[in-house]
Design an enzyme around this catalytic site. Structure first.
Site, short mmCIF file in Angstrom:
data_model
loop_
_atom_site.label_atom_id
_atom_site.label_comp_id
_atom_site.label_asym_id
_atom_site.label_seq_id
_atom_site.Cartn_x
_atom_site.Cartn_y
_atom_site.Cartn_z
N GLY A 146 -17.71 -9.47 -37.93
CA GLY A 146 -18.39 -8.48 -37.80
C GLY A 146 -18.01 -7.32 -37.20
O GLY A 146 -16.91 -7.73 -36.41
N GLN A 161 -16.78 -0.21 -32.01
CA GLN A 161 -15.50 -0.83 -31.68
C GLN A 161 -14.19 0.13 -32.17
O GLN A 161 -13.20 -0.34 -31.82
CB GLN A 161 -15.79 -2.25 -32.33
CG GLN A 161 -16.97 -2.98 -31.50
CD GLN A 161 -16.77 -4.42 -32.09
OE1 GLN A 161 -17.47 -4.68 -33.03
NE2 GLN A 161 -16.25 -5.42 -31.51
N CYS A 197 -15.95 -11.65 -29.09
CA CYS A 197 -16.21 -10.19 -29.69
C CYS A 197 -14.86 -9.48 -29.56
O CYS A 197 -13.94 -9.86 -28.76
CB CYS A 197 -16.95 -9.39 -28.40
SG CYS A 197 -17.07 -7.72 -28.84
N LEU A 198 -14.47 -8.73 -30.75
CA LEU A 198 -13.22 -8.35 -30.98
C LEU A 198 -12.89 -7.30 -29.66
O LEU A 198 -11.85 -6.95 -29.60
CB LEU A 198 -13.07 -7.82 -32.10
CG LEU A 198 -13.08 -8.51 -33.52
CD1 LEU A 198 -13.21 -7.87 -34.68
CD2 LEU A 198 -11.92 -9.50 -33.60
N HIS A 251 -25.78 -9.63 -32.48
CA HIS A 251 -24.46 -9.19 -31.79
C HIS A 251 -24.10 -7.68 -32.11
O HIS A 251 -23.70 -6.99 -31.38
CB HIS A 251 -23.42 -10.36 -31.86
CG HIS A 251 -21.96 -9.93 -31.53
ND1 HIS A 251 -21.42 -10.86 -30.38
CD2 HIS A 251 -21.27 -8.96 -31.69
CE1 HIS A 251 -20.61 -10.18 -30.10
NE2 HIS A 251 -20.09 -8.96 -30.58
N GLU A 252 -24.21 -7.38 -33.43
CA GLU A 252 -23.59 -6.02 -33.92
C GLU A 252 -24.73 -4.97 -33.67
O GLU A 252 -24.27 -3.92 -33.28
CB GLU A 252 -23.42 -6.07 -35.32
CG GLU A 252 -22.35 -7.09 -35.91
CD GLU A 252 -21.06 -7.27 -35.11
OE1 GLU A 252 -20.69 -6.16 -34.48
OE2 GLU A 252 -20.54 -8.23 -35.12
N HIS A 259 -24.38 -3.61 -30.21
CA HIS A 259 -23.07 -2.93 -30.08
C HIS A 259 -23.60 -1.38 -30.16
O HIS A 259 -23.23 -0.62 -29.55
CB HIS A 259 -22.08 -2.97 -31.02
CG HIS A 259 -20.91 -4.19 -30.61
ND1 HIS A 259 -20.32 -4.02 -29.64
CD2 HIS A 259 -20.59 -5.39 -31.22
CE1 HIS A 259 -19.52 -4.87 -29.51
NE2 HIS A 259 -19.76 -5.83 -30.41
O1 GNR Z 1 -15.47 -12.09 -34.97
C1 GNR Z 1 -16.80 -12.28 -34.50
N1 GNR Z 1 -17.13 -13.47 -34.28
C2 GNR Z 1 -18.42 -13.85 -33.67
C3 GNR Z 1 -18.69 -15.27 -33.47
C4 GNR Z 1 -20.00 -15.64 -32.92
C5 GNR Z 1 -20.96 -14.45 -32.92
C6 GNR Z 1 -20.62 -13.37 -32.96
C7 GNR Z 1 -19.47 -12.85 -33.46
S1 GNR Z 1 -19.01 -11.28 -33.88
C8 GNR Z 1 -17.37 -11.27 -33.51
C9 GNR Z 1 -16.70 -9.58 -34.19
C10 GNR Z 1 -17.28 -8.53 -33.27
O2 GNR Z 1 -16.94 -8.35 -32.13
N2 GNR Z 1 -18.31 -7.98 -33.52
O3 GNR Z 1 -18.87 -6.99 -32.78
NI NI Z 2 -18.54 -7.49 -30.92
#
Ligand code: GNR
Ligand code: NI
Length: 172
Positions: A46, A51, A94-95, A136-137, A140
């Site tokens: 995601g 980001q 999270c990236l 999660h997204e 953000h």
């Molecule tokens: O790549 C991602 N893996 C992930 C694993 C578990 C829960 C959420 C994520 S999102 C993350 C990429 C990211 O930072 N998206 O904002």
């Molecule tokens: Ni993230």
């Protein structure tokens, strides 16, 4: 298409609340194409526009494994329409917080309503990893990170580590 730079903590832009998308024009289509390319290259499941330092309410998701066909989902101006009572725990990453993983508990199912790239309203029911990823997204877009759900000790520790690293890199 281009791979864009992913910003990481403690960059204050990650705490910004992103703005809704108005017209879905060529600028938005280019941004989405770049987000998908950046997400696949990272690799991640995601990505939120903030980001890549663009404060717009756009998310890309693809849960397909490397050996599977790509199944990109683009969510513009997403809204969470419901969250379930039952919760699930996933190890999240999270990236924007590279190589840091912790378990987070969130609603196990959720509904999300969004615009697709054609401007059509879509309603999607999510469960499993997709439900976690959508939440999660969505976070953000409101300046919320998964470390906000951890203990203050763990959160402060990871922020401190990345702050030190950023300072070292600034000096060179
Ligand atoms: O790549 C991602 N893996 C992930 C694993 C578990 C829960 C959420 C994520 S999102 C993350 C990429 C990211 O930072 N998206 O904002
Ligand atoms: Ni993230």
């Amino acid at each position: 298409m281009a791979i864009r730079t992913i910003i990481s903590i403690p960059d204050p832009r990650l705490r910004q609340v992103s703005e809704p998308v108005g017209e879905i024009d060529d600028e938005i289509r280019t941004l989405v194409a770049d987000m998908l390319e950046t997400m696949y290259a990272a690799p991640g499941i995601g990505l939120a526009a903030i980001q890549v330092a663009v404060p717009k309410r756009i998310v890309t998701i693809d849960l397909a494994r490397k050996d599977e066909e790509k199944k990109p989902i683009v969510l513009i101006n997403p809204e969470i329409t419901f969250t379930s009572e039952d919760h699930a725990v996933y190890e999240e990453g999270c990236l924007s917080i590279p190589e840091y993983y912790e378990e987070v508990e969130r609603p196990a199912q959720c509904g999300v309503r969004y615009l697709d790239l054609e401007g059509r309203t879509v309603e999607m029911m999510c469960e499993g990893l997709l439900a976690t990823c959508v939440q999660h997204e969505f976070d953000h877009l409101n300046g919320v990170l998964f470390i906000d759900y951890l203990s203050r000790l763990k959160r402060d520790r990871v922020i401190k580590k990345f702050t030190k690293q950023a300072k070292r890199e600034a000096i060179g």
